[in-house]
Design a protein around this motif. Sequence first.
Motif, short mmCIF file in Angstrom:
data_model
loop_
_atom_site.label_atom_id
_atom_site.label_comp_id
_atom_site.label_asym_id
_atom_site.label_seq_id
_atom_site.Cartn_x
_atom_site.Cartn_y
_atom_site.Cartn_z
N TYR A 100 -12.87 7.85 24.64
CA TYR A 100 -14.09 8.50 25.11
C TYR A 100 -13.83 9.77 25.91
O TYR A 100 -14.50 10.79 25.71
N PRO A 101 -12.85 9.76 26.85
CA PRO A 101 -12.60 11.01 27.59
C PRO A 101 -12.18 12.17 26.69
O PRO A 101 -12.71 13.28 26.79
N GLY A 102 -11.22 11.89 25.79
CA GLY A 102 -10.75 12.94 24.89
C GLY A 102 -11.84 13.40 23.95
O GLY A 102 -12.01 14.61 23.72
N GLY A 103 -12.61 12.46 23.40
CA GLY A 103 -13.69 12.82 22.49
C GLY A 103 -14.78 13.62 23.18
O GLY A 103 -15.29 14.60 22.64
N SER A 104 -15.13 13.22 24.41
CA SER A 104 -16.16 13.93 25.15
C SER A 104 -15.73 15.35 25.50
O SER A 104 -16.50 16.30 25.38
N PHE A 145 -23.48 19.54 17.54
CA PHE A 145 -22.41 19.29 18.51
C PHE A 145 -22.96 18.59 19.76
O PHE A 145 -22.33 17.68 20.31
N SER A 146 -24.14 19.02 20.22
CA SER A 146 -24.71 18.42 21.42
C SER A 146 -25.10 16.96 21.19
O SER A 146 -24.93 16.11 22.06
N GLN A 147 -25.61 16.65 19.99
CA GLN A 147 -25.95 15.27 19.65
C GLN A 147 -24.68 14.41 19.62
O GLN A 147 -24.68 13.26 20.09
N THR A 148 -23.61 14.97 19.07
CA THR A 148 -22.35 14.23 18.99
C THR A 148 -21.77 14.00 20.38
O THR A 148 -21.30 12.90 20.71
N LEU A 149 -21.79 15.05 21.21
CA LEU A 149 -21.32 14.93 22.58
C LEU A 149 -22.13 13.87 23.33
O LEU A 149 -21.57 13.03 24.05
N GLY A 150 -23.44 13.89 23.18
CA GLY A 150 -24.29 12.93 23.87
C GLY A 150 -23.97 11.50 23.49
O GLY A 150 -24.00 10.60 24.34
N THR A 151 -23.66 11.26 22.22
CA THR A 151 -23.28 9.92 21.79
C THR A 151 -22.02 9.46 22.50
O THR A 151 -21.93 8.33 23.00
N ALA A 152 -21.02 10.33 22.53
CA ALA A 152 -19.75 9.99 23.19
C ALA A 152 -19.97 9.70 24.67
O ALA A 152 -19.40 8.75 25.23
N LEU A 153 -20.78 10.53 25.34
CA LEU A 153 -21.05 10.33 26.76
C LEU A 153 -21.78 9.01 27.00
O LEU A 153 -21.47 8.29 27.97
N GLY A 154 -22.74 8.69 26.16
CA GLY A 154 -23.48 7.45 26.32
C GLY A 154 -22.59 6.23 26.14
O GLY A 154 -22.65 5.28 26.94
N ASP A 155 -21.76 6.25 25.10
CA ASP A 155 -20.85 5.12 24.87
C ASP A 155 -19.82 5.00 25.98
O ASP A 155 -19.47 3.89 26.40
N TRP A 156 -19.31 6.15 26.43
CA TRP A 156 -18.32 6.15 27.50
C TRP A 156 -18.89 5.52 28.77
O TRP A 156 -18.27 4.65 29.39
#
Length: 257
Positions: A100-104, A145-156
Amino acid sequence: MTETERDALSKVPAITLGFWIIKILATTLGETAGDTVSMSMNLGYLVGTAIFAAILVVLVVAQIAADRYRPLLYWATIIASTTAGTTMADFATRSLWIGYPGGSLLLFGCVLASLAIWHRTLGRIDADTVATPRAEVFYWVTITFSQTLGTALGDWTADTGGLGYGGAALVFGVLLAGVAAAYYWTRASRVLLFWAAFILTRPLGAAVGDLLDKPIDHGGLAFSRPLASLVLGAAILLLVLLLPQRAGGHPAVGRNA
């Protein structure tokens, strides 16, 4: 219609309370629909990404080719971007082994790079300026990109922060309330606040979507993913049809009025 008049026609909706309600529902649908394909149907993140990315490209091309703001087409494209964002984020954080950190961080860099190139190329990154094909391309790339980032942040936040899905939804709901307060009571950049809110609605939707469809022993409510997706899709369609839908104001309108 003259070229100037065409440029004055915004291709995206006005930013209203209804816009944000539909946006949050769309991001929640993106989570449940993405999980339906990648997990419930056992197609995996890569295949799911390929499917939704192909749908997204087709819809973006149709959106760019449209002669004006068309609500159903616009929101279908938003749903496609948030669904593709779900599978892309899961692929980046899980299949690429960067966590999650790297992906975010990777996805945050992609959002910043997209906004920077957009600003350098066209001089503005205001959503109200989205009226030309080049601006629309930047708009949809940045949104994805923002939608993808938001998913990673939510899961993290939900999976590793010890908050669970309900706690993560509360955190991002409070952050969104902070953005709204800044909009009404400060002179902070409206463009910055828009993109901050746009990004934050995605982890909120991701957390709510996971709360709905994840197993009970994982902190979810174990609702059927396909059924949840169907209900959310019906609610979005109803709101798009019932709530007033109009194109956002474009700066060129004021200059040529």
